[in-house]
Design a protein around this motif. Structure first.
Motif, short mmCIF file in Angstrom:
data_model
loop_
_atom_site.label_atom_id
_atom_site.label_comp_id
_atom_site.label_asym_id
_atom_site.label_seq_id
_atom_site.Cartn_x
_atom_site.Cartn_y
_atom_site.Cartn_z
N SER A 113 0.81 -1.23 0.00
CA SER A 113 0.00 0.00 0.00
C SER A 113 0.84 1.27 0.00
CB SER A 113 -0.98 0.00 1.19
OG SER A 113 -1.84 -1.10 1.09
N ILE A 114 2.01 1.22 -0.61
CA ILE A 114 2.84 2.42 -0.75
C ILE A 114 2.32 3.20 -1.95
CG2 ILE A 114 5.16 3.27 -1.29
CD1 ILE A 114 6.18 0.83 0.35
N LYS A 115 2.12 4.47 -1.74
CA LYS A 115 1.54 5.33 -2.77
C LYS A 115 2.64 6.06 -3.54
CE LYS A 115 -2.63 6.07 -0.02
NZ LYS A 115 -3.20 4.84 -0.45
N LEU A 116 2.38 6.28 -4.83
CA LEU A 116 3.29 7.02 -5.69
C LEU A 116 2.52 8.14 -6.37
CD1 LEU A 116 4.36 3.90 -5.75
CD2 LEU A 116 5.87 4.79 -7.49
N ASN A 117 3.19 9.27 -6.59
CA ASN A 117 2.56 10.34 -7.35
C ASN A 117 2.96 10.20 -8.82
OD1 ASN A 117 5.20 11.28 -7.32
ND2 ASN A 117 4.68 13.32 -6.57
N GLU A 118 2.44 11.08 -9.65
CA GLU A 118 2.69 11.01 -11.09
C GLU A 118 4.18 11.11 -11.41
OE1 GLU A 118 1.94 13.66 -15.11
OE2 GLU A 118 0.55 13.90 -13.44
N TYR A 119 4.90 12.01 -10.73
CA TYR A 119 6.34 12.15 -10.97
C TYR A 119 7.10 10.88 -10.61
CZ TYR A 119 6.77 17.11 -12.24
OH TYR A 119 6.74 18.32 -12.90
N ALA A 120 6.72 10.21 -9.56
CA ALA A 120 7.38 8.94 -9.20
C ALA A 120 7.16 7.91 -10.31
CB ALA A 120 6.86 8.43 -7.87
N HIS A 121 5.94 7.84 -10.82
CA HIS A 121 5.66 6.91 -11.93
C HIS A 121 6.51 7.26 -13.15
CE1 HIS A 121 2.45 4.35 -10.41
NE2 HIS A 121 1.93 5.42 -9.81
#
Length: 172
Positions: free
Chosen positions: A26-34
């Motif tokens: 359940s670790i979240k990523l933002n658009e820049y991380a993707h």
């Protein structure tokens, strides 16, 4: 200041496996991380290795008024600290589960590093204005994040901003 030193196990996993592991935890990523993950310059090592890391604030590096990223990285190098391999950031996020919560709680950071975040000192992959500069970690209301960010070299990092570096020569 109390320095946090960690040995991070890195490598041995593909980008796809790293993404699956973060999703399963359940670790979240933002658009820049993707976007960083999807870039061909983000590579992973087939071999596992350990990296000794240390956290330092901009103030710890001697900048009481703040500094640019290039100034921070140069001073760190002078003090025997190095940049992290790009693949270290997701491994660090997977292994650093007890990060203190950001008391602000907002996803928006208004052009400064959020309280309680740890920015991973990474080589800059691109000078393009709309390409992410690197990764940082946050804990917002119990949700662990690996977020990408963008900052040019005119941005002044605050004295309290925290960076993760490697101890030079620590790859084993």
């Amino acid at each position: 200041m109390m320095y946090t030193n960690r040995r991070i196990e890195v490598g041995g996993l593909s980008k796809e496996t790293l993404m699956e592991m973060m999703e399963s935890q359940s670790i979240k990523l933002n658009e820049y991380a993707h976007r960083l993950f999807e870039d061909e310059r983000f590579t992973t090592s087939k071999e596992k290795y350990s990296v000794d890391t240390v956290e330092r604030t901009v103030m710890d590096l001697g900048f009481s008024e703040g500094a640019t990223l290039s100034q921070i990285y140069e001073r760190a190098r002078e003090r025997g600290l190095g940049l992290c391999p790009l693949e270290l950031a997701p491994h660090f996020r997977l292994q650093y589960r007890d990060q203190p919560e950001d008391t602000n709680g907002s996803l928006l950071s208004n052009n400064h590093a959020p309280t309680g975040s740890v920015t991973v000192a990474l080589p800059v992959l691109s000078e393009e204005e709309d390409f992410p500069t690197g990764f940082y970690l946050r804990n917002i209301a119990g949700d662990l994040w690996l977020r990408g960010y963008s900052a040019d070299d005119k941005h002044i990092w605050s004295p309290s901003d925290c960076f993760l570096f490697t101890n030079l020569g620590s790859k084993k």
